[in-house]
Design a protein around this motif. Structure first.
Motif, PDB file in Angstrom:
ATOM      1  N   PHE A  95     -10.198 -51.360 -19.330  1.00  0.00           N
ATOM      2  CA  PHE A  95     -11.009 -50.537 -20.219  1.00  0.00           C
ATOM      3  C   PHE A  95     -10.944 -51.035 -21.655  1.00  0.00           C
ATOM      4  O   PHE A  95     -10.048 -51.802 -22.039  1.00  0.00           O
ATOM      5  CB  PHE A  95     -10.559 -49.080 -20.146  1.00  0.00           C
ATOM      6  CG  PHE A  95     -10.818 -48.441 -18.814  1.00  0.00           C
ATOM      7  CD1 PHE A  95     -12.032 -47.842 -18.537  1.00  0.00           C
ATOM      8  CD2 PHE A  95      -9.849 -48.462 -17.815  1.00  0.00           C
ATOM      9  CE1 PHE A  95     -12.277 -47.257 -17.300  1.00  0.00           C
ATOM     10  CE2 PHE A  95     -10.086 -47.884 -16.589  1.00  0.00           C
ATOM     11  CZ  PHE A  95     -11.300 -47.278 -16.317  1.00  0.00           C
ATOM     12  N   SER A  96     -11.888 -50.571 -22.446  1.00  0.00           N
ATOM     13  CA  SER A  96     -12.000 -50.991 -23.843  1.00  0.00           C
ATOM     14  C   SER A  96     -10.963 -50.334 -24.734  1.00  0.00           C
ATOM     15  O   SER A  96     -10.731 -50.802 -25.857  1.00  0.00           O
ATOM     16  CB  SER A  96     -13.396 -50.659 -24.380  1.00  0.00           C
ATOM     17  OG  SER A  96     -13.634 -49.250 -24.283  1.00  0.00           O
ATOM     18  N   GLU A  97     -10.334 -49.262 -24.274  1.00  0.00           N
ATOM     19  CA  GLU A  97      -9.346 -48.542 -25.071  1.00  0.00           C
ATOM     20  C   GLU A  97      -8.415 -47.781 -24.124  1.00  0.00           C
ATOM     21  O   GLU A  97      -8.687 -47.667 -22.929  1.00  0.00           O
ATOM     22  CB  GLU A  97     -10.041 -47.582 -26.033  1.00  0.00           C
ATOM     23  CG  GLU A  97     -10.916 -46.533 -25.342  1.00  0.00           C
ATOM     24  CD  GLU A  97     -11.557 -45.580 -26.329  1.00  0.00           C
ATOM     25  OE1 GLU A  97     -10.772 -44.947 -27.084  1.00  0.00           O
ATOM     26  OE2 GLU A  97     -12.798 -45.470 -26.360  1.00  0.00           O
ATOM     27  N   PRO A  98      -7.296 -47.274 -24.637  1.00  0.00           N
ATOM     28  CA  PRO A  98      -6.375 -46.528 -23.776  1.00  0.00           C
ATOM     29  C   PRO A  98      -7.055 -45.321 -23.125  1.00  0.00           C
ATOM     30  O   PRO A  98      -7.829 -44.611 -23.754  1.00  0.00           O
ATOM     31  CB  PRO A  98      -5.262 -46.094 -24.748  1.00  0.00           C
ATOM     32  CG  PRO A  98      -5.291 -47.113 -25.830  1.00  0.00           C
ATOM     33  CD  PRO A  98      -6.737 -47.467 -26.003  1.00  0.00           C
ATOM     34  N   ILE A  99      -6.717 -45.113 -21.853  1.00  0.00           N
ATOM     35  CA  ILE A  99      -7.340 -44.065 -21.040  1.00  0.00           C
ATOM     36  C   ILE A  99      -6.319 -42.976 -20.740  1.00  0.00           C
ATOM     37  O   ILE A  99      -5.119 -43.240 -20.578  1.00  0.00           O
ATOM     38  CB  ILE A  99      -7.882 -44.668 -19.727  1.00  0.00           C
ATOM     39  CG1 ILE A  99      -8.988 -45.692 -20.036  1.00  0.00           C
ATOM     40  CG2 ILE A  99      -8.398 -43.592 -18.778  1.00  0.00           C
ATOM     41  CD1 ILE A  99     -10.204 -45.108 -20.717  1.00  0.00           C
ATOM     42  N   ASN A 100      -6.820 -41.736 -20.628  1.00  0.00           N
ATOM     43  CA  ASN A 100      -5.988 -40.627 -20.159  1.00  0.00           C
ATOM     44  C   ASN A 100      -5.735 -40.842 -18.670  1.00  0.00           C
ATOM     45  O   ASN A 100      -6.647 -40.719 -17.857  1.00  0.00           O
ATOM     46  CB  ASN A 100      -6.705 -39.305 -20.409  1.00  0.00           C
ATOM     47  CG  ASN A 100      -5.953 -38.114 -19.815  1.00  0.00           C
ATOM     48  OD1 ASN A 100      -4.862 -38.260 -19.272  1.00  0.00           O
ATOM     49  ND2 ASN A 100      -6.553 -36.937 -19.921  1.00  0.00           N
ATOM     50  N   PRO A 101      -4.492 -41.193 -18.291  1.00  0.00           N
ATOM     51  CA  PRO A 101      -4.253 -41.525 -16.878  1.00  0.00           C
ATOM     52  C   PRO A 101      -4.507 -40.362 -15.935  1.00  0.00           C
ATOM     53  O   PRO A 101      -4.754 -40.581 -14.745  1.00  0.00           O
ATOM     54  CB  PRO A 101      -2.778 -41.953 -16.872  1.00  0.00           C
ATOM     55  CG  PRO A 101      -2.179 -41.338 -18.089  1.00  0.00           C
ATOM     56  CD  PRO A 101      -3.264 -41.299 -19.108  1.00  0.00           C
ATOM     57  N   ASP A 102      -4.447 -39.126 -16.459  1.00  0.00           N
ATOM     58  CA  ASP A 102      -4.695 -37.971 -15.587  1.00  0.00           C
ATOM     59  C   ASP A 102      -6.131 -37.924 -15.086  1.00  0.00           C
ATOM     60  O   ASP A 102      -6.437 -37.227 -14.117  1.00  0.00           O
ATOM     61  CB  ASP A 102      -4.373 -36.671 -16.336  1.00  0.00           C
ATOM     62  CG  ASP A 102      -2.886 -36.515 -16.610  1.00  0.00           C
ATOM     63  OD1 ASP A 102      -2.093 -37.236 -15.962  1.00  0.00           O
ATOM     64  OD2 ASP A 102      -2.513 -35.706 -17.475  1.00  0.00           O
ATOM     65  N   THR A 103      -7.033 -38.656 -15.774  1.00  0.00           N
ATOM     66  CA  THR A 103      -8.437 -38.640 -15.345  1.00  0.00           C
ATOM     67  C   THR A 103      -8.766 -39.778 -14.391  1.00  0.00           C
ATOM     68  O   THR A 103      -9.918 -39.936 -13.994  1.00  0.00           O
ATOM     69  CB  THR A 103      -9.367 -38.714 -16.573  1.00  0.00           C
ATOM     70  OG1 THR A 103      -9.185 -39.975 -17.233  1.00  0.00           O
ATOM     71  CG2 THR A 103      -9.059 -37.584 -17.551  1.00  0.00           C
ATOM     72  N   LEU A 104      -7.767 -40.589 -14.066  1.00  0.00           N
ATOM     73  CA  LEU A 104      -7.979 -41.694 -13.132  1.00  0.00           C
ATOM     74  C   LEU A 104      -7.428 -41.308 -11.760  1.00  0.00           C
ATOM     75  O   LEU A 104      -6.217 -41.275 -11.543  1.00  0.00           O
ATOM     76  CB  LEU A 104      -7.284 -42.953 -13.649  1.00  0.00           C
ATOM     77  CG  LEU A 104      -7.964 -43.645 -14.839  1.00  0.00           C
ATOM     78  CD1 LEU A 104      -7.032 -44.664 -15.473  1.00  0.00           C
ATOM     79  CD2 LEU A 104      -9.268 -44.311 -14.394  1.00  0.00           C
ATOM     80  N   THR A 105      -8.313 -40.990 -10.848  1.00  0.00           N
ATOM     81  CA  THR A 105      -7.944 -40.591  -9.487  1.00  0.00           C
ATOM     82  C   THR A 105      -8.915 -41.248  -8.505  1.00  0.00           C
ATOM     83  O   THR A 105      -9.862 -41.919  -8.906  1.00  0.00           O
ATOM     84  CB  THR A 105      -8.011 -39.063  -9.330  1.00  0.00           C
ATOM     85  OG1 THR A 105      -9.392 -38.646  -9.403  1.00  0.00           O
ATOM     86  CG2 THR A 105      -7.205 -38.352 -10.412  1.00  0.00           C
ATOM     87  N   SER A 106      -8.674 -41.032  -7.234  1.00  0.00           N
ATOM     88  CA  SER A 106      -9.599 -41.562  -6.224  1.00  0.00           C
ATOM     89  C   SER A 106     -10.941 -40.846  -6.267  1.00  0.00           C
ATOM     90  O   SER A 106     -11.901 -41.288  -5.619  1.00  0.00           O
ATOM     91  CB  SER A 106      -8.982 -41.433  -4.820  1.00  0.00           C
ATOM     92  OG  SER A 106      -8.653 -40.078  -4.542  1.00  0.00           O
ATOM     93  N   ASN A 107     -11.036 -39.739  -7.025  1.00  0.00           N
ATOM     94  CA  ASN A 107     -12.314 -39.041  -7.184  1.00  0.00           C
ATOM     95  C   ASN A 107     -13.103 -39.566  -8.379  1.00  0.00           C
ATOM     96  O   ASN A 107     -14.298 -39.269  -8.512  1.00  0.00           O
ATOM     97  CB  ASN A 107     -12.083 -37.537  -7.359  1.00  0.00           C
ATOM     98  CG  ASN A 107     -11.526 -36.897  -6.106  1.00  0.00           C
ATOM     99  OD1 ASN A 107     -11.925 -37.248  -4.992  1.00  0.00           O
ATOM    100  ND2 ASN A 107     -10.595 -35.961  -6.278  1.00  0.00           N
ATOM    101  N   THR A 108     -12.448 -40.315  -9.275  1.00  0.00           N
ATOM    102  CA  THR A 108     -13.150 -40.888 -10.429  1.00  0.00           C
ATOM    103  C   THR A 108     -13.226 -42.406 -10.345  1.00  0.00           C
ATOM    104  O   THR A 108     -14.012 -43.023 -11.044  1.00  0.00           O
ATOM    105  CB  THR A 108     -12.454 -40.484 -11.746  1.00  0.00           C
ATOM    106  OG1 THR A 108     -11.102 -40.972 -11.731  1.00  0.00           O
ATOM    107  CG2 THR A 108     -12.437 -38.974 -11.910  1.00  0.00           C
ATOM    108  N   PHE A 109     -12.376 -43.009  -9.520  1.00  0.00           N
ATOM    109  CA  PHE A 109     -12.422 -44.449  -9.232  1.00  0.00           C
ATOM    110  C   PHE A 109     -12.749 -44.539  -7.739  1.00  0.00           C
ATOM    111  O   PHE A 109     -11.860 -44.508  -6.889  1.00  0.00           O
ATOM    112  CB  PHE A 109     -11.072 -45.086  -9.545  1.00  0.00           C
ATOM    113  CG  PHE A 109     -11.093 -46.590  -9.619  1.00  0.00           C
ATOM    114  CD1 PHE A 109     -10.858 -47.236 -10.816  1.00  0.00           C
ATOM    115  CD2 PHE A 109     -11.333 -47.371  -8.488  1.00  0.00           C
ATOM    116  CE1 PHE A 109     -10.848 -48.622 -10.895  1.00  0.00           C
ATOM    117  CE2 PHE A 109     -11.336 -48.753  -8.559  1.00  0.00           C
ATOM    118  CZ  PHE A 109     -11.100 -49.384  -9.772  1.00  0.00           C
TER     119      PHE A 109
END
Length: 679
Positions: A95-109
């Motif tokens: 990603f272009s900048e740091p991401i909130n890891p809580d928003t990275l799941t198998s439902n968003t990826f």
């Protein structure tokens, strides 16, 4: 009516709790409204104050409103449109900048296998690496043979400020029929790792690119193991915890800057490479670097009398004890010696070396290098008016007792000698070089050694041209190899040459009879090589000097001398170039010099220590050693000595104390003596 403010707590710059409710559950638009209501509530309740409505216990929401994006450098892997992708591949995006890891799941990826009736979701785990801002999706089972897969990162993925992606990001690839079991490798199984300290807390690394049978070089990831223990990172797999720090590079990256390290500390590194199916090579080639140290002051001003000028410090480590010599005052001046107790970290009371009432100056102190080492000092002592000067040598036979070694060294007792230096051969025999005028008043360079009873002159004058004045002599000895350097000038002119000769014990003469001049400028043009220092580094003779606002270093190679680089081009015309070497393992040249690059009318030149890293001269210790901040363009003279690999630097300067540095002087008009140690 009293309106009470809502209870607000901010955490990690993107989490906000509103009366026990996690605001992240609301949409980005609704959160903006909530933040506005909070602000209005604070203002109405009178809690805003002069800081624009900011809570006294919380921070304002981030001003970042830029949505994150998926980077194209490095691009996602497998790359868009890739074919024959191994069935055991993992899927990555940066990603272009740091991401909130809580928003990275198998439902968003989301990974879908593409079929006639639509897509089938692939189960797997999602991991986020904050260092590289990279997300990795690892399928739970092998992918299907000859199948096209589509990857979508949805707008539910947010950065740390809570900004969602503005649009979904998708790409696709097609598998083959093979499982990749071949890890990537470096050429010749050697990453050719280069590790170099860049400051007291940072190190840079570089290595060559590896290759793989299925993953392109631009998609390979490098895993770097770092430890202060030499055996940690050569283990396979890399250990975790303890002294070990594991860093993962961005895809294709072959350089790394490491910061936040300890000063004067050795760090060990091993680099391994990982492909897109997470296979890792087993390289164990290790390299190390030691961060620069920081110079620490060993007490404040060391003058006997702070109202008198200290001059020409000399420092030597005798056994493990630092010995410091200098001369202080006007005519008549005195030569003093102090020792430093490394256990109590205190200096002894100074001992006067010369006869009371006489004028003494120009001390040089050294260890004889014996199994039980003894400190020796050579110096010049004159009558009370500064005339009829003799060169003497004394040795330390007790804590404050110094016995005369032989008598005066002068060739002609009616002439005034000066500027002596001392060194010892492999049998611990002292040799002294000095300057003394002949019957015509031309300064000649002489050397004598002590035979146990008397001083014996070694050959005649070393001057190449007896009609020119010799000055700035230095002596260095390696076993039975004796070398002397000096400057030789046309009387009353700054038209000088720099020479080196060696002692031929078989023929009892100094050779060569007509050595080449080492001066940096054209030997036919006027210039004055000055402040010459001489030393053997790894059995190779090195000479360093100051000439025409530059400092130069050369080393002996066969019958000539080759450059070891220009060290500085902005030194003051009165600066010195003291020289020494670390004495543990492979020796490294060090010098001290005075640099005018940051000098102003109200702030004098700065004293630096530089060392040769094999390719260039680098500043050691993080910057200037100065203790004062004023005094104009004052001369700073310095010396350097080593305890093992630890340098001690002694110098004199004048001026007002810098803030909070404890220089401890109360007279800004007299030069003060200081010592610092690299830690």
């Amino acid at each position: 009516m009293t309106i009470r403010p809502l209870v607000v707590t901010y955490k990690d710059n993107y989490r906000l709790s509103l009366i026990g409710v996690d605001v992240r559950k609301f949409s980005y638009r609704h959160r903006s409204i909530i933040f506005s209501l909070i602000y209005l509530t604070f203002v109405l309740s009178g809690c805003g104050g002069s800081d624009g409505g900011r809570s006294n216990t919380g921070e304002a929401p981030s001003d970042d409103t830029t949505p994150p994006t998926v980077s194209s450098d490095p691009s996602p892997t497998p790359v868009n449109g890739a074919t024959q992708v191994p069935l055991n591949t993992s899927i990555r995006a940066t990603f272009s900048e740091p991401i909130n890891p809580d928003t990275l799941t198998s439902n968003t990826f989301i990974v879908l296998s593409v079929g006639i009736s639509g897509g089938t979701a692939v189960s797997g785990t999602v991991a986020y690496t904050a260092e590289t801002k990279t997300t990795t999706f690892t399928p739970t089972t092998l992918l299907e043979i000859d199948t096209t897969y589509t990857v979508t990162i949805t707008t539910a993925v947010e950065d740390e400020a809570g900004n969602p992606m503005a649009a979904p990001y998708s790409w696709s690839f097609t598998t083959g029929s093979a499982i990749d079991n071949s890890p990537p490798s470096f050429p010749g199984n050697d990453p050719q790792l280069v590790v170099q300290a860049t400051s007291s807390n940072s190190i840079s690394l570089s290595w060559v690119a590896a290759s793989d049978n299925t993953t392109t070089q631009s998609q390979l990831i490098y895993i770097i193991c770092r430890s202060t223990v030499s055996t940690d990172c050569t283990a396979n797999p890399f250990p975790t915890g303890g002294n070990v720090v594991i860093t993962e590079s961005q895809a294709g990256q072959t350089t790394l800057g490491v910061s936040g390290l300890g000063s004067n500390t050795t760090y060990y590194f091993v680099v391994r490479v990982k492909d897109q199916v997470n296979l890792l090579d087993g390289n164990t080639v290790q390299e190390s670097a030691t961060t620069f140290g920081a110079f620490v002051s060993l007490e404040a001003s060391l003058n006997k009398n702070s109202s008198k000028d200290a001059r020409d410090p000399s420092i030597a480590i005798v056994g493990s004890t630092p010995y410091l010599a200098w001369w202080e005052g006007n005519t008549p001046a005195d030569v003093y010696v102090k020792t430093f107790d490394t256990t109590s970290e205190t200096w002894s009371t100074e001992t006067k070396i010369n006869t009371v009432g006489n004028h003494a100056l120009q001390p040089k102190i050294a260890s004889n290098g014996a199994a039980t080492p003894v400190a020796y000092i050579t110096y010049t002592e004159c009558n009370s008016g500064g005339a009829n000067c003799k060169v003497y040598v004394k040795r330390n036979v007790g804590s404050t007792t110094w016995d005369l070694v032989g008598g005066e060294l002068n060739v002609d007792g009616t002439k005034s000698a000066a500027d002596s230096a001392i060194a010892f051969d492999g049998s611990n025999t002292p040799y002294v070089v000095w300057v003394e005028p002949d019957g015509s008043g031309i300064n000649q360079i002489y050397v004598s050694h002590f035979n146990g009873s008397n001083w014996v002159q070694d050959g005649d004058s070393l001057n190449v041209d007896a009609t020119k004045n010799g000055s700035n002599p230095a002596i260095a000895i390696n076993g039975s190899t004796i070398k002397v350097s000096w400057t030789e000038c046309i009387p009353n002119l700054n038209d000088c040459q720099l020479y080196v000769k060696g002692w031929d014990s078989t023929n009892s003469t100094w050779i060569p009879a007509n050595p080449i001049s080492l001066k940096a400028g054209d030997p036919g043009l006027p210039s004055r090589p000055d402040d010459v220092s001489l030393g053997f580094i790894n059995q190779v003779l090195h000479v360093v000097w100051h000439e025409n606002a530059s400092v130069y270093a050369r080393k002996e190679q066969g019958n000539t001398f080759v450059s070891v680089g220009t060290i500085s081009t902005v030194v003051s015309t009165s600066s010195n170039a003291a020289f020494g070497s670390a004495t543990t393992g492979s020796q490294v040249p060090f010098i001290t010099l005075v640099d005018n690059s940051n000098a102003t009318a109200n702030q004098g030149p700065h004293l630096f220590v530089k060392k040769w890293d094999g390719t260039q001269w680098v500043t050691e210790g993080g910057g200037a050693l100065n203790m004062t901040g004023g005094g104009g363009f004052q001369t700073i003279t310095s010396a350097i000595g080593f305890s093992g690999g630890t340098p001690y630097v002694a110098w004199v300067e004048k001026g007002s104390c810098l803030v909070n540095n404890g220089c401890g002087q109360n007279n800004t008009n007299a030069s003060q003596l200081y010592v610092k140690r690299l830690e």
